[in-house]
Design a protein around this motif. Sequence first.
Motif, short mmCIF file in Angstrom:
data_model
loop_
_atom_site.label_atom_id
_atom_site.label_comp_id
_atom_site.label_asym_id
_atom_site.label_seq_id
_atom_site.Cartn_x
_atom_site.Cartn_y
_atom_site.Cartn_z
N ASP A 132 -0.62 -20.91 -40.14
CA ASP A 132 -1.91 -21.58 -40.36
C ASP A 132 -1.77 -23.09 -40.21
N VAL A 133 -0.70 -23.65 -40.77
CA VAL A 133 -0.48 -25.09 -40.64
C VAL A 133 -0.23 -25.46 -39.19
N GLN A 134 0.50 -24.59 -38.46
CA GLN A 134 0.76 -24.84 -37.04
C GLN A 134 -0.55 -24.90 -36.25
N ARG A 135 -1.48 -24.03 -36.58
CA ARG A 135 -2.75 -24.02 -35.85
C ARG A 135 -3.51 -25.33 -36.04
N VAL A 136 -3.47 -25.84 -37.26
CA VAL A 136 -4.12 -27.13 -37.50
C VAL A 136 -3.40 -28.23 -36.73
N ALA A 137 -2.07 -28.24 -36.82
CA ALA A 137 -1.29 -29.27 -36.13
C ALA A 137 -1.48 -29.20 -34.62
N ALA A 138 -1.69 -28.00 -34.09
CA ALA A 138 -1.87 -27.83 -32.64
C ALA A 138 -3.14 -28.50 -32.15
N SER A 139 -4.10 -28.74 -33.04
CA SER A 139 -5.36 -29.38 -32.66
C SER A 139 -5.39 -30.85 -33.03
N PHE A 140 -4.25 -31.41 -33.40
CA PHE A 140 -4.20 -32.80 -33.83
C PHE A 140 -4.79 -33.73 -32.76
N GLY A 141 -5.72 -34.60 -33.17
CA GLY A 141 -6.33 -35.56 -32.26
C GLY A 141 -7.62 -35.10 -31.63
N LEU A 142 -7.96 -33.82 -31.75
CA LEU A 142 -9.21 -33.33 -31.18
C LEU A 142 -10.39 -33.71 -32.07
N ASP A 143 -11.56 -33.91 -31.44
CA ASP A 143 -12.77 -34.18 -32.21
C ASP A 143 -13.95 -33.46 -31.55
N LEU A 144 -15.14 -33.66 -32.12
CA LEU A 144 -16.32 -32.93 -31.69
C LEU A 144 -16.71 -33.19 -30.24
N SER A 145 -16.24 -34.28 -29.66
CA SER A 145 -16.62 -34.59 -28.29
C SER A 145 -15.85 -33.76 -27.26
N GLN A 146 -14.85 -32.99 -27.72
CA GLN A 146 -14.01 -32.23 -26.81
C GLN A 146 -14.30 -30.74 -26.93
N PRO A 147 -14.44 -30.04 -25.79
CA PRO A 147 -14.85 -28.62 -25.82
C PRO A 147 -13.86 -27.71 -26.54
N ASP A 197 -14.79 -33.48 -41.12
CA ASP A 197 -15.24 -34.85 -40.86
C ASP A 197 -15.36 -35.14 -39.37
N GLY A 198 -15.24 -34.10 -38.54
CA GLY A 198 -15.48 -34.28 -37.11
C GLY A 198 -14.25 -34.45 -36.26
N ASP A 199 -13.05 -34.52 -36.86
CA ASP A 199 -11.83 -34.58 -36.06
C ASP A 199 -10.69 -33.96 -36.85
N VAL A 200 -9.62 -33.62 -36.13
CA VAL A 200 -8.43 -33.03 -36.75
C VAL A 200 -7.39 -34.13 -36.84
N ASP A 201 -7.02 -34.50 -38.06
CA ASP A 201 -6.09 -35.60 -38.26
C ASP A 201 -5.07 -35.23 -39.32
N VAL A 202 -4.32 -36.24 -39.80
CA VAL A 202 -3.26 -36.01 -40.78
C VAL A 202 -3.82 -35.41 -42.07
#
Length: 641
Positions: free
Chosen positions: A285-300, A311-316
């Motif tokens: 589960d933690v890997q899945r979050v880390a795999a999306s690091f840096g993505l936000d709502l503007s990206q498909p 909050d609209g993006d995947v961060d630390v």
Amino acid sequence: MAGQPPLPYIGFPQAGDSFLEGRRIDLRGGAYDNQDRRVAGANLTWWSSRDGALGSGADFAVILSVGAHTLVLQAQNSVGLTEPIAISVTVQGDYDLDTLPDAEESGMGLSPLNAQELFSDADGDGLSRLVEIRRHTDPGDPDSDGDGRSDGDELLAGTDPATNDPPLPPDQLAVYPPSLSFTADLALDTPLPQQALQVVSRRPATFTVAADVDWLASTVVTGVTVSGVTILVQAYELEDGVHSGHVTFTSASLAGSVVAPVVVTVTHSAAFFDLDGDCRVSIVDVQRVAASFGLDLSQPEFDYHRDLDRDGDVDVLDITAGAQRWLQECPSGPTPTPTPSPTATPSFTSTPTRTPTATSTPTRTPTLTATFSATNTPTSTLTHTPTFTPTPTFTFTPTRTPTFTFTPTATLTHTPTRTPTFTHTPTATPTATFTRTPTRTPTYTFTPTYTPTRTPTFTPTRTPTPTRTPTPTATPVTVILTPVADTYVFSAAPTSNYGAATIHYVGSQSASATGRALYRFNLGGIPSGATVQSASFMAYLVSSSASPALLDIELKRSDGAWQEMTVTWNTQPGYTGANNVLGVGIAPAYYTWNVTSLVQTWVDGAVNNGLALMSKNEITIGWRGFAKPKAPHRPIHRAWL
């Protein structure tokens, strides 16, 4: 039954009604017939004993002459049988159209030919003669009831100027409802809990909002009464059970504060973090979050399930939130993997940057996006305080190529060591290495490494406090804002206020029904003297007329002050345009206007009265409806308390 005439009726006016000269009077009526059922409007004829034939129809308006009238409605069925019905009404003379009958004016010694007399204020109490007549006060005495307070002051205070009554207690804030209660089942794929409050006072007053727990947030941190405030519960920060907190509303101009208790009951908290649906929060589960690091709502490829703090993006902070729940299990059987809602994912324009950014949660709401740089030293601190047992340490050295090393360590008496690795590429090439040596006290080390510029270091302990401190260099910073006030005005109802409406209508539904939308933003997050490199206003279309296929909508600057819950068509400010026109279609989507120069003038010190959307050519029939930020059926932008 054949051979019987129809049965007519008059719905309006009623017998004995009285009207003033020059006013439009609606005539509404109909008839029922045993053969024809409802008699057609063309067979309903109206007539006046003073003015003669008035016309035909079931609903139309006329202006009658001064005097007594006998109004007759005659209905005729398809075989020619007729039946009349009659009522009596009176039209009183009001030659100067000042709403006071001529007879009353003459009785008061006033001229029925001069309307200006009724709008004078002979006693200087702030009330016109007409208002004093309606309020039964003395137009020649500023304190009609002799209680030491002027008639005008009493009306403003809410007391009766015609009665010697005690003054009202001091004005104060009030909040409705006075308390909030939430239930959050985190196993359900639903938005986080939220509820609207209404903040009121007798006179407009500025207030601030604060919470005593970090899991409560608000759509605004300051506002002006009367206004709505939506309280949001960050339930993902809570364990199963009942939790309580308080939201405090304070006004510097009004005595005291109002405290609204908040109670939330949380269930299935682990399921929120169980992304693979195995009913256990694990390294996967933690890997899945880390795999999306840096993505936000503007990206498909953005998946909001991995944006744990929504909050609209995947961060630390999202990775930290998942790590806090390490080895937590669901209390019952496995929970199905959450799937995104089939509705369209809201998107917005953002400026990716490795510098600190202050953003609200992007949703289908009007937003103002501004990218600016400043040579002064603005310092903003965002404090977020989740409570957990492990102690993660984060070290950031910004670069173009991030490398991620994530080392959970645990010691169990029966499990050997295993070392899974994975590689993820957001925009660069992140590499994550996981080494697990079981123990009862897991610790987490997450090290994204970026080469030059600067090295902010974050070391959260039991109370992690990420702190952003921009350096005094001209580094671009992007802020995304939602309106602190928004409404629309409508010419068909020129005295009505639509501050609580969930859709803002722009354009003309008919020649006498035109709408204009108003928005105002708090630019306090942009320092004085900053250079605005780009700014855009975005509004989400939710409804429209069938034609035209493209309607030219112009964005203009508001030239005067207005209040969300009081402005009407008659009291709206003036506007100044710079031909900022956009063709808006009929399909639901975001539409964006460039407002760089306008925002720069506000940052440079010009009065910020907001902006307005209106049809470029309001004689063109066609309209568009844009979503209101605080509409309850949509996600809410957040301002952290």
